[in-house]
Design an enzyme around this catalytic site. Structure first.
Site, short mmCIF file in Angstrom:
data_model
loop_
_atom_site.label_atom_id
_atom_site.label_comp_id
_atom_site.label_asym_id
_atom_site.label_seq_id
_atom_site.Cartn_x
_atom_site.Cartn_y
_atom_site.Cartn_z
N LEU A 37 11.53 -19.65 -8.80
CA LEU A 37 10.62 -20.87 -7.75
C LEU A 37 10.40 -20.28 -6.55
O LEU A 37 10.99 -19.62 -5.85
CB LEU A 37 11.55 -22.03 -7.68
CG LEU A 37 12.04 -22.96 -8.52
CD1 LEU A 37 12.78 -23.96 -7.94
CD2 LEU A 37 10.78 -23.68 -8.92
N ASP A 38 8.86 -20.50 -6.46
CA ASP A 38 8.32 -19.96 -5.20
C ASP A 38 8.85 -20.69 -3.92
O ASP A 38 9.57 -21.65 -3.93
CB ASP A 38 6.87 -20.32 -5.15
CG ASP A 38 6.08 -19.45 -6.14
OD1 ASP A 38 6.43 -18.32 -6.81
OD2 ASP A 38 4.87 -20.12 -6.67
N PRO A 39 8.84 -19.85 -2.82
CA PRO A 39 9.23 -20.17 -1.44
C PRO A 39 8.98 -21.85 -1.14
O PRO A 39 9.68 -22.61 -0.76
CB PRO A 39 9.04 -19.42 -0.63
CG PRO A 39 8.83 -18.06 -1.44
CD PRO A 39 8.25 -18.59 -2.46
N ARG A 172 0.88 -24.02 -9.68
CA ARG A 172 -0.28 -23.78 -8.56
C ARG A 172 -1.62 -23.15 -9.21
O ARG A 172 -2.54 -23.57 -8.82
CB ARG A 172 0.21 -22.83 -7.55
CG ARG A 172 0.75 -21.40 -7.92
CD ARG A 172 1.54 -20.75 -6.82
NE ARG A 172 2.27 -19.48 -7.33
CZ ARG A 172 2.24 -18.41 -6.99
NH1 ARG A 172 0.90 -18.05 -6.21
NH2 ARG A 172 2.79 -17.56 -7.28
#
Length: 294
Positions: A37-39, A172
């Protein structure tokens, strides 16, 4: 300590940050996760503890569900709010119908180009490192599946939607592609993973909750047992003689009438106590262990 831990990842943390924190809390070095998971993102992060690290590959292949928010009218180099704004465009506000139509265009089996700023490896080097140096060639598009996508709220310039997708789908990038289709650009501003496989956000614990339970001597109770973690696979309970064969990595005979609905599916081999002994594949009347957990 062996099992699966469902964490509600806090915003601003990398997935590796969470793994490191869990290692310190549980005093267990052998911990891995089943999907980055991205920040910017929060929500379900599945951690495999101890012997559960051997079943990561079965869990990381599962579908995911997210709730996302995108901002219309601007693009960034990372395709999300953590990046540098590349362009801000003037636009006429799309209708709800136009937004849903644009989202629908990316439903089904699609070709998606992974973002430059991602953890995807290029010759062993994370893509984001090469992107920062300006030495990254554009990634090739690859197939992913968006099973369902639905607009749930829209107050220009912010649109919130839910998406059910396959492993490897970048939400995204979906936002950026939808923005381009609408001709106004867009980027992701928030993302919550609400499900990974059969693990849901309602099951997830914060790192603080895990620390509290560990301090109370209840760390092991926070873990989902190995057999339950892969409960979607067909199961076969074996006798003591087969347990010994499995322990040495040997195949065992499939009993008469044992026929999984999907012959290609992994099979759980269980002891009489319900403990997961191995994950196997059926082949020519036998079950051959791929992963031994004894």
């Amino acid at each position: 300590m062996n099992g699966v831990l469902i964490i509600n990842k806090p915003q601003g943390w990398t997935s590796h940050d969470v793994v490191n924190k869990a290692r310190r809390i549980l005093q267990e070095k052998q911990i891995g996760h089943t999907g980055t998971l991205d920040p910017l993102a929060t929500g379900v992060l599945v951690l495999c503890v101890g012997k559960a690290t051997k079943i990561v590959r079965y869990l990381e292949a599962d579908d995911k569900e997210y709730t996302a928010e995108m901002q219309l009218g601007s693009t960034t180099d990372t395709q999300d709010a953590d990046g540098k704004v590349l362009e801000t465009r003037a636009y006429s506000s799309p209708s709800i119908g136009q937004l849903q139509e644009a989202l629908n265009a990316f439903q089904g089996s699609i070709q998606q180009r992974p973002p430059a700023f991602s953890a995807l490896k290029v010759n062993g080097v994370p893509s984001y490192r090469l992107a920062r140096k300006g030495t990254l060639s554009e990634h090739e598009k690859r197939p992913v599946t968006v099973h369902a996508v639905r607009l749930v709220e829209y107050a220009d310039p912010i649109a919130r939607f839910t998406v059910h997708c396959s492993k490897g789908t970048y939400v995204r990038t979906l936002c950026a592609d939808v923005g381009e289709r609408l001709g106004m650009g867009a980027h992701l501003i928030s993302l919550i993973r609400t499900r990974a496989g059969h693990f849901r956000l309602e099951q997830a614990l914060t790192l603080e909750q895990v620390a509290e339970r560990a301090a109370a001597g209840q760390a092991e109770q926070t873990l989902i047992p190995l057999s339950e973690a892969v409960s979607g696979f067909p199961a076969l309970t074996v006798d003591d003689a087969d347990v010994r064969r499995i322990a040495h990595g040997n195949a065992v005979s499939a009993p008469p009438g044992f026929a999984p609905e999907d012959p290609r599916a992994p099979v759980r081999l269980l002891g009489h106590d319900g403990r997961l002994l191995a994950v196997a594949r059926a082949r020519e009347g036998s079950l051959r262990p791929e992963v031994v957990l004894i």
